[in-house]
Design an enzyme around this catalytic site. Structure first.
Site, PDB file in Angstrom:
ATOM      1  N   HIS A   7      -0.194   3.474  -6.663  1.00 25.99           N
ATOM      2  CA  HIS A   7       0.035   4.083  -5.414  1.00 25.99           C
ATOM      3  C   HIS A   7       1.551   4.476  -5.141  1.00 25.99           C
ATOM      4  O   HIS A   7       1.641   5.574  -4.486  1.00 25.99           O
ATOM      5  CB  HIS A   7      -0.539   3.422  -4.483  1.00 25.99           C
ATOM      6  CG  HIS A   7      -2.018   3.296  -3.885  1.00 25.99           C
ATOM      7  ND1 HIS A   7      -2.778   4.192  -3.543  1.00 25.99           N
ATOM      8  CD2 HIS A   7      -2.984   2.106  -4.072  1.00 25.99           C
ATOM      9  CE1 HIS A   7      -4.059   3.971  -3.337  1.00 25.99           C
ATOM     10  NE2 HIS A   7      -4.294   2.739  -3.917  1.00 25.99           N
ATOM     11  N   CYS A  55     -11.159   2.003  -4.392  1.00 24.68           N
ATOM     12  CA  CYS A  55      -9.868   1.823  -3.404  1.00 24.68           C
ATOM     13  C   CYS A  55     -10.322   2.155  -1.839  1.00 24.68           C
ATOM     14  O   CYS A  55     -10.952   2.819  -1.788  1.00 24.68           O
ATOM     15  CB  CYS A  55      -8.919   2.835  -3.693  1.00 24.68           C
ATOM     16  SG  CYS A  55      -7.404   3.038  -2.861  1.00 24.68           S
ATOM     17  N   HIS A  99      -2.819  -1.299 -10.250  1.00 23.91           N
ATOM     18  CA  HIS A  99      -3.282  -0.202  -8.880  1.00 23.91           C
ATOM     19  C   HIS A  99      -2.603   0.117  -7.909  1.00 23.91           C
ATOM     20  O   HIS A  99      -2.277   1.295  -7.668  1.00 23.91           O
ATOM     21  CB  HIS A  99      -4.731  -0.847  -8.694  1.00 23.91           C
ATOM     22  CG  HIS A  99      -5.461   0.133  -7.658  1.00 23.91           C
ATOM     23  ND1 HIS A  99      -6.626   0.597  -7.758  1.00 23.91           N
ATOM     24  CD2 HIS A  99      -5.085   0.280  -6.449  1.00 23.91           C
ATOM     25  CE1 HIS A  99      -7.220   1.316  -6.876  1.00 23.91           C
ATOM     26  NE2 HIS A  99      -6.028   1.309  -5.815  1.00 23.91           N
ATOM     27  N   GLU A 100      -2.010  -0.922  -7.415  1.00 29.55           N
ATOM     28  CA  GLU A 100      -1.023  -0.749  -6.207  1.00 29.55           C
ATOM     29  C   GLU A 100       0.337  -0.012  -6.673  1.00 29.55           C
ATOM     30  O   GLU A 100       0.793   0.779  -5.785  1.00 29.55           O
ATOM     31  CB  GLU A 100      -0.534  -2.059  -5.703  1.00 29.55           C
ATOM     32  CG  GLU A 100      -1.688  -2.885  -5.150  1.00 29.55           C
ATOM     33  CD  GLU A 100      -2.842  -2.094  -4.340  1.00 29.55           C
ATOM     34  OE1 GLU A 100      -2.585  -1.173  -3.863  1.00 29.55           O
ATOM     35  OE2 GLU A 100      -4.169  -2.428  -4.312  1.00 29.55           O
TER      36      GLU A 100
HETATM   37 ZN   LIG Z   1      -6.122   1.738  -3.986  1.00 28.09          ZN
END
Ligand SMILES: [Zn+2]
Length: 136
Positions: free
Chosen positions: A130, A85, A126-127
């Site tokens: 976040h 990341c 993944h996003e």
């Molecule tokens: Zn990331």
């Protein structure tokens, strides 16, 4: 406008709030910032540029698209992998899914539903992590 990448873990672990049409500039800034980092980055969430709103951008090859207020409605084919990341150092293990379905708003804030698989599904997961304040 290309923004600086946030690496403050305390900030990144806070949850993002739903975006509204008042956040159109954030979408533009996020697209610009991903384009500027595309040699080393395939996706980005708004909190990575300091804005705690539920906006992500995803690179599918050369094609970059935003997803606003994304909600993963279905995920199948769990597997273990490793990711890096831009906001973190090194490579870390994580659980992902081969196929996902997502409700989201497009760049014009129109409701959409999409099915994604493989690498694109991995980036979206993944996003979305976040947005929930989860770091790999
Ligand atoms: Zn990331």
């Amino acid at each position: 406008m290309v923004k600086k990448i946030v690496r403050d873990q305390f900030f990144l672990q806070q949850k993002s709030e739903p975006a509204t049409e008042a956040d159109r500039q954030v979408v533009e800034d996020l697209l610009d910032t991903l384009r500027a980092n595309q040699d080393r980055c395939v996706g980005m969430a708004a909190n990575m540029i300091g804005v705690k709103k539920q906006i992500i951008v995803v690179a599918m090859g050369p094609f970059i698209f935003p997803m606003i207020n994304p909600v993963i409605t279905k995920k199948t084919g769990e597997y273990q992998t490793e990711e890096s990341c831009l906001s973190l150092d090194g490579v870390r293990p994580c659980t992902r899914y081969k196929e996902i379905e997502v409700d989201y708003l497009d760049q014009d804030f129109k409701p959409k539903h999409g099915k994604y698989s493989g690498f694109t599904a991995q980036i979206i997961c993944h996003e979305c992590d976040h947005l929930a304040g989860r770091l790999i």
